[in-house]
Design a protein around this motif. Sequence first.
Motif, mmCIF file in Angstrom:
data_model
loop_
_atom_site.group_PDB
_atom_site.id
_atom_site.type_symbol
_atom_site.label_atom_id
_atom_site.label_comp_id
_atom_site.label_asym_id
_atom_site.label_seq_id
_atom_site.Cartn_x
_atom_site.Cartn_y
_atom_site.Cartn_z
ATOM 1 N N GLY A 1 4.419 33.286 -4.483
ATOM 2 C CA GLY A 1 4.461 32.051 -5.246
ATOM 3 C C GLY A 1 3.309 31.137 -4.883
ATOM 4 O O GLY A 1 2.771 31.208 -3.760
ATOM 5 N N THR A 2 2.929 30.300 -5.862
ATOM 6 C CA THR A 2 1.834 29.347 -5.626
ATOM 7 C C THR A 2 2.172 27.976 -6.211
ATOM 8 O O THR A 2 1.274 27.175 -6.472
ATOM 9 C CB THR A 2 0.523 29.849 -6.270
ATOM 10 O OG1 THR A 2 0.747 29.969 -7.685
ATOM 11 C CG2 THR A 2 0.061 31.158 -5.703
ATOM 12 N N GLY A 3 3.467 27.722 -6.442
ATOM 13 C CA GLY A 3 3.866 26.436 -7.023
ATOM 14 C C GLY A 3 3.927 25.348 -5.962
ATOM 15 O O GLY A 3 3.289 25.450 -4.903
ATOM 16 N N GLY A 4 4.718 24.306 -6.250
ATOM 17 C CA GLY A 4 4.792 23.158 -5.355
ATOM 18 C C GLY A 4 5.248 23.531 -3.950
ATOM 19 O O GLY A 4 4.602 23.160 -2.957
ATOM 20 N N ALA A 5 6.357 24.265 -3.863
ATOM 21 C CA ALA A 5 6.898 24.619 -2.540
ATOM 22 C C ALA A 5 5.900 25.518 -1.805
ATOM 23 O O ALA A 5 5.606 25.314 -0.616
ATOM 24 C CB ALA A 5 8.245 25.319 -2.696
ATOM 25 N N ALA A 6 5.371 26.513 -2.520
ATOM 26 C CA ALA A 6 4.446 27.460 -1.896
ATOM 27 C C ALA A 6 3.175 26.756 -1.407
ATOM 28 O O ALA A 6 2.678 27.041 -0.314
ATOM 29 C CB ALA A 6 4.082 28.567 -2.886
ATOM 30 N N ILE B 1 0.878 -1.187 0.000
ATOM 31 C CA ILE B 1 0.000 0.000 0.000
ATOM 32 C C ILE B 1 0.909 1.229 0.000
ATOM 33 O O ILE B 1 1.709 1.416 0.929
ATOM 34 C CB ILE B 1 -0.914 0.046 1.257
ATOM 35 C CG1 ILE B 1 -1.709 -1.256 1.417
ATOM 36 C CG2 ILE B 1 -1.823 1.274 1.213
ATOM 37 C CD1 ILE B 1 -2.796 -1.462 0.409
ATOM 38 N N LEU B 2 0.767 2.056 -1.022
ATOM 39 C CA LEU B 2 1.628 3.239 -1.132
ATOM 40 C C LEU B 2 0.899 4.464 -0.567
ATOM 41 O O LEU B 2 -0.177 4.820 -1.034
ATOM 42 C CB LEU B 2 1.998 3.510 -2.589
ATOM 43 C CG LEU B 2 2.715 2.391 -3.353
ATOM 44 C CD1 LEU B 2 3.144 2.887 -4.737
ATOM 45 C CD2 LEU B 2 3.935 1.874 -2.592
ATOM 46 N N THR B 3 1.527 5.094 0.432
ATOM 47 C CA THR B 3 0.958 6.325 0.995
ATOM 48 C C THR B 3 1.858 7.498 0.611
ATOM 49 O O THR B 3 3.069 7.462 0.851
ATOM 50 C CB THR B 3 0.837 6.238 2.534
ATOM 51 O OG1 THR B 3 0.064 5.090 2.855
ATOM 52 C CG2 THR B 3 0.149 7.480 3.106
ATOM 53 N N GLY B 4 1.237 8.520 0.019
ATOM 54 C CA GLY B 4 1.994 9.708 -0.417
ATOM 55 C C GLY B 4 1.920 10.812 0.622
ATOM 56 O O GLY B 4 0.848 11.109 1.164
ATOM 57 N N HIS B 5 3.078 11.394 0.897
ATOM 58 C CA HIS B 5 3.174 12.509 1.849
ATOM 59 C C HIS B 5 3.848 13.684 1.148
ATOM 60 O O HIS B 5 4.568 13.507 0.169
ATOM 61 C CB HIS B 5 4.064 12.126 3.043
ATOM 62 C CG HIS B 5 3.587 10.929 3.801
ATOM 63 N ND1 HIS B 5 2.890 11.017 4.976
ATOM 64 C CD2 HIS B 5 3.721 9.590 3.538
ATOM 65 C CE1 HIS B 5 2.615 9.801 5.428
ATOM 66 N NE2 HIS B 5 3.102 8.920 4.572
ATOM 67 N N ILE B 6 3.635 14.876 1.684
ATOM 68 C CA ILE B 6 4.430 16.022 1.228
ATOM 69 C C ILE B 6 5.104 16.588 2.477
ATOM 70 O O ILE B 6 4.426 16.979 3.428
ATOM 71 C CB ILE B 6 3.574 17.071 0.479
ATOM 72 C CG1 ILE B 6 4.450 18.204 -0.060
ATOM 73 C CG2 ILE B 6 2.446 17.645 1.309
ATOM 74 C CD1 ILE B 6 4.793 18.032 -1.501
ATOM 75 N N THR B 7 6.424 16.575 2.490
ATOM 76 C CA THR B 7 7.140 16.968 3.713
ATOM 77 C C THR B 7 7.745 18.367 3.605
ATOM 78 O O THR B 7 8.364 18.830 4.559
ATOM 79 C CB THR B 7 8.242 15.936 4.069
ATOM 80 O OG1 THR B 7 9.220 15.940 3.031
ATOM 81 C CG2 THR B 7 7.681 14.541 4.226
ATOM 82 N N ASP B 8 7.563 19.033 2.457
ATOM 83 C CA ASP B 8 8.164 20.381 2.290
ATOM 84 C C ASP B 8 7.641 21.367 3.332
ATOM 85 O O ASP B 8 8.402 22.177 3.870
ATOM 86 C CB ASP B 8 7.858 20.937 0.889
ATOM 87 C CG ASP B 8 8.647 20.218 -0.191
ATOM 88 O OD1 ASP B 8 9.701 19.651 0.115
ATOM 89 O OD2 ASP B 8 8.185 20.232 -1.340
#
Length: 295
Positions: A133-138, A102-109
């Motif tokens: 900014g409104t991209g991935g990091a933002a 089971i793959l669980t996706g997280h965003i740790t930025d």
Amino acid sequence: MDTRISGTTKLFGIIGTPVDRAGSPAMYNFCFDYYGLDCVYLAFDCREDQVKDTLDAAKRLQIRGLNVTMPCKREAARQVDRLSPAARFTGAVNTIVNEDGILTGHITDGIGFLSDLMDHGHTVTGKDIVLMGTGGAASAILTQCALEGAASVTIFNRSREGLEKARAIGDALAADGVSCRMEYRLLTDPDLLHRTVRKASILINATPVGMAPGGEGRSLITDMSVFHRDLVVYDVICQPETTRLMEDALQNGCRKENVLGGRGMLLWQAAEAFRLYTGLPMPVKELKAFLAGKS
Ligand code: NAP
């Protein structure tokens, strides 16, 4: 390293393209060695259209964890089995944990950003924040600031499309009961930007403006009077270590301990991924010394 690889060694890695100069293999392998873990970390070149096949292979080969970098973060969010709350709000994934297929996706930025702020004695709770900014990091930072109880986030962006994406995140957070005032503004009015920064506690640049190679010496803030002693200035850019925005802040009244660059966020987002992979704290002090020795 190869002498310790055995039939039981667990595999971790990073996917994205290009990854041949990624710093994460050295970082994670150092941490595995530090704890004497039977694990190894490699880089796998992967285009966006290859994410699905790669994740199927990760299940088949029992790859225990994957970091995800450009340009695969959004596609990875679509392909995993589950999403953490922050990854669900941002629609992007930079860390995948494989638990029995089971793959669980997280965003740790976002957590990386907050941990670095905390490491320097700051918090976002109750603060008024300006985010450029409104991209991935933002998006990750916006989500985490709201979840962590920021009073307000005013988002400035170059394109209207980007602002609409940020508004969708803000609306989803509000629908989930997260209370944080959000405003969405175009970067076309520098006076409005400067007036808003003057009233804020934290200014964050999450655009590549100022990034090397090519962008050194540029900053979206052009009025030096916005800087003051108590303003925290955070530039997520890692290269150069001190950007033009940071130099301007330092030369115009901001305290040294209030002016931070992106390398800390990079380290702490990896620390959170390492914790998700192993349940262990990343040996941040030792890793910093190791990385300083490499540069
Ligand atoms: P991204 O998803 O491509 O988003 C880029 C954002 O910057 C968008 O909002 C874009 O606005 C804006 N932008 C781009 N060029 C601009 C310009 N010339 N003037 C004004 N706005 C501009 O990129 P990202 O992944 O978020 O990365 C952004 C920066 O964060 C990069 O420098 C990256 O290296 C850094 N980063 C650091 C970390 C860390 O751990 N420290 C982690 C991730 C990223 P539009 O909507 O108008 O295109």
